[in-house]
Design an enzyme around this catalytic site. Structure first.
Site, short mmCIF file in Angstrom:
data_model
loop_
_atom_site.label_atom_id
_atom_site.label_comp_id
_atom_site.label_asym_id
_atom_site.label_seq_id
_atom_site.Cartn_x
_atom_site.Cartn_y
_atom_site.Cartn_z
N SER A 75 57.86 -6.82 39.24
CA SER A 75 56.66 -8.14 39.77
C SER A 75 57.49 -9.77 38.47
O SER A 75 57.92 -10.78 39.77
CB SER A 75 55.31 -7.95 39.62
OG SER A 75 55.49 -9.19 39.75
N LYS A 89 51.98 -11.46 35.15
CA LYS A 89 52.91 -10.61 36.55
C LYS A 89 51.34 -9.25 36.02
O LYS A 89 52.19 -7.84 36.34
CB LYS A 89 54.19 -10.42 36.42
CG LYS A 89 54.94 -11.33 36.46
CD LYS A 89 54.99 -12.57 37.00
CE LYS A 89 54.43 -12.51 38.48
NZ LYS A 89 53.82 -14.29 39.44
N HIS A 110 47.62 -16.67 28.64
CA HIS A 110 48.82 -15.33 28.39
C HIS A 110 48.65 -15.23 27.14
O HIS A 110 50.19 -14.54 26.12
CB HIS A 110 50.19 -15.57 29.01
CG HIS A 110 50.64 -15.79 30.40
ND1 HIS A 110 49.51 -14.70 31.14
CD2 HIS A 110 50.45 -16.01 31.49
CE1 HIS A 110 49.65 -14.57 32.70
NE2 HIS A 110 50.89 -15.43 32.74
S1 PPS Z 1 51.06 -14.42 36.68
O1 PPS Z 1 51.88 -15.38 37.08
O2 PPS Z 1 51.41 -14.26 35.45
O3 PPS Z 1 50.15 -15.04 36.74
O4 PPS Z 1 51.10 -13.49 38.50
P1 PPS Z 1 49.73 -12.36 37.99
O5 PPS Z 1 48.81 -12.74 38.52
O6 PPS Z 1 49.07 -11.29 36.22
O7 PPS Z 1 50.44 -11.39 38.29
C1 PPS Z 1 51.08 -11.55 39.98
C2 PPS Z 1 51.23 -9.27 39.92
O8 PPS Z 1 49.47 -9.43 41.13
C3 PPS Z 1 49.94 -8.97 41.75
N1 PPS Z 1 48.09 -8.98 42.94
C4 PPS Z 1 47.35 -7.72 43.39
N2 PPS Z 1 48.09 -6.46 43.09
C5 PPS Z 1 47.26 -5.59 43.96
N3 PPS Z 1 46.00 -6.19 44.20
C6 PPS Z 1 45.48 -7.43 44.28
N4 PPS Z 1 44.34 -8.30 45.04
C7 PPS Z 1 46.81 -8.96 43.49
N5 PPS Z 1 46.58 -9.94 43.63
C8 PPS Z 1 47.53 -9.34 42.83
C9 PPS Z 1 50.19 -9.38 42.64
O9 PPS Z 1 51.75 -8.95 43.60
C10 PPS Z 1 52.28 -9.75 41.58
O10 PPS Z 1 52.63 -8.08 41.48
P2 PPS Z 1 53.74 -7.64 42.70
O11 PPS Z 1 54.29 -6.34 42.10
O12 PPS Z 1 54.87 -9.14 42.29
O13 PPS Z 1 53.50 -7.49 44.11
#
Ligand code: PPS
Length: 292
Positions: free
Chosen positions: A131, A46, A101
């Site tokens: 998240s 996340k 991860h």
């Molecule tokens: S995972 O399941 O571990 O692979 O998740 P991960 O991709 O690491 O994290 C998901 C969060 O990243 C946010 N996200 C973004 N934030 C900003 N800009 C962009 N373009 C973007 N793409 C993905 C996603 O919304 C998750 O955060 P939260 O706070 O839940 O919205």
């Protein structure tokens, strides 16, 4: 009843999402042959994995950048330890780009030759927590945590897939000299996406024209990723993993400081106390609020 162990597999001290891993594959992970031009995107869950993976996809796949090919990031850039499409890593063309991860001590040994590159993305752990809370309530393969209070305890104890956030980042940072690694924060990416894309390109020795950089930046904003059917994570998650309800979304908020809307004063103080204890003298800076 605490049925956490139905969901977690502990392998060599690290918790994996039990329903998505295969112990035999984990046993072989350390010996995967590393190529000099491999790229590893490493994150605690996340922290922006899918976002940065999409940026790497746009940087490396020129046809995608200009939207005239139709590759899927997931097929071309696998998740190392969660190989749910059962890709044969040996047959993959170079450059291979893996997401993972994994903690520093479980990655393929060949990464210590310091040739292949590692991009480590970190995010302030209060936003990671929130998240992760929503994500765990949404997808079927993680234990549904009921309340933030309950999840906070699990998270601080490292009883989640990805184990302890503090150990993950400290481990990678303290062993940084063993690897060819660059650290970048989610919040810096939010504040200055263009500058961050340029830093990533420079680390990866990829020279993009100004127009191409603009195109990567444009496509990688939260809104544009959310409205792009190719990056429709919800569809992928629904088909490959399964969800408990239809209200969730992988690209949930994409904000910095959302923890302020969720943590009580007590929870926040408790978090701060544990953060201070675990992160004493840790030099990387964390941004807790987008206005900082
Ligand atoms: S995972 O399941 O571990 O692979 O998740 P991960 O991709 O690491 O994290 C998901 C969060 O990243 C946010 N996200 C973004 N934030 C900003 N800009 C962009 N373009 C973007 N793409 C993905 C996603 O919304 C998750 O955060 P939260 O706070 O839940 O919205």
């Amino acid at each position: 009843m605490d049925n956490t162990n139905e969901y977690l597999l502990n392998f060599k001290g690290f918790n994996f999402n039990k329903r998505l891993v295969n112990t035999e594959e984990l046993e072989k992970m350390e010996d995967i042959e590393i190529r000099d031009d491999d790229v590893f995107l490493i994150t605690y869950p996340k922290s922006g994995t899918v976002w940065i993976r999409y940026i790497l996809f746009l940087i490396y796949f020129e046809g995608e950048r200009n939207s005239n090919e139709n590759l899927q990031p997931y097929d071309t850039m696998p998740f190392l330890e969660y190989n749910i499409l059962d890709l044969d890593y040996v047959k993959m063309p170079s450059p291979r780009i893996f997401s993972s991860h994994l903690p520093y001590y479980l990655v393929p040994k060949g990464l210590k030759s310091k040739k292949a590159k590692i991009l480590y993305i970190y995010r302030n752990p209060k936003d990671v927590l929130i998240s992760y809370f929503y994500f765990s309530n949404w997808i079927l393969t993680l234990k549904s945590p009921d309340t933030i209070e309950h999840f906070l305890e699990k998270f601080l104890d490292g009883k989640v897939a990805g184990s302890c956030w503090f150990d993950h980042i400290r481990g990678w940072y303290e062993h940084r000299h063993d690897f060819n690694i660059m650290f970048l924060s989610y919040e810096d990416m939010k504040k200055d996406l263009r500058g961050s894309v340029l830093k990533i390109c420079s680390f990866l020795e990829k020279e993009l024209s100004e127009e191409d950089v603009n195109s990567v930046v444009r496509q990688a904003t939260f809104q544009n990723m959310k409205s792009n059917p190719r990056e429709d994570r919800d569809q992928v998650i629904n088909t490959l993993i399964g969800t408990r309800h239809n209200e969730g979304s992988f690209l949930r908020k994409g904000a910095t400081g959302d923890w302020k809307n969720h943590l009580t004063v007590d929870q926040n103080e408790r978090f701060d106390m544990i953060f201070k204890r675990n992160m004493k003298n840790f030099p990387l800076k964390f941004i807790w609020d987008i206005n900082e």
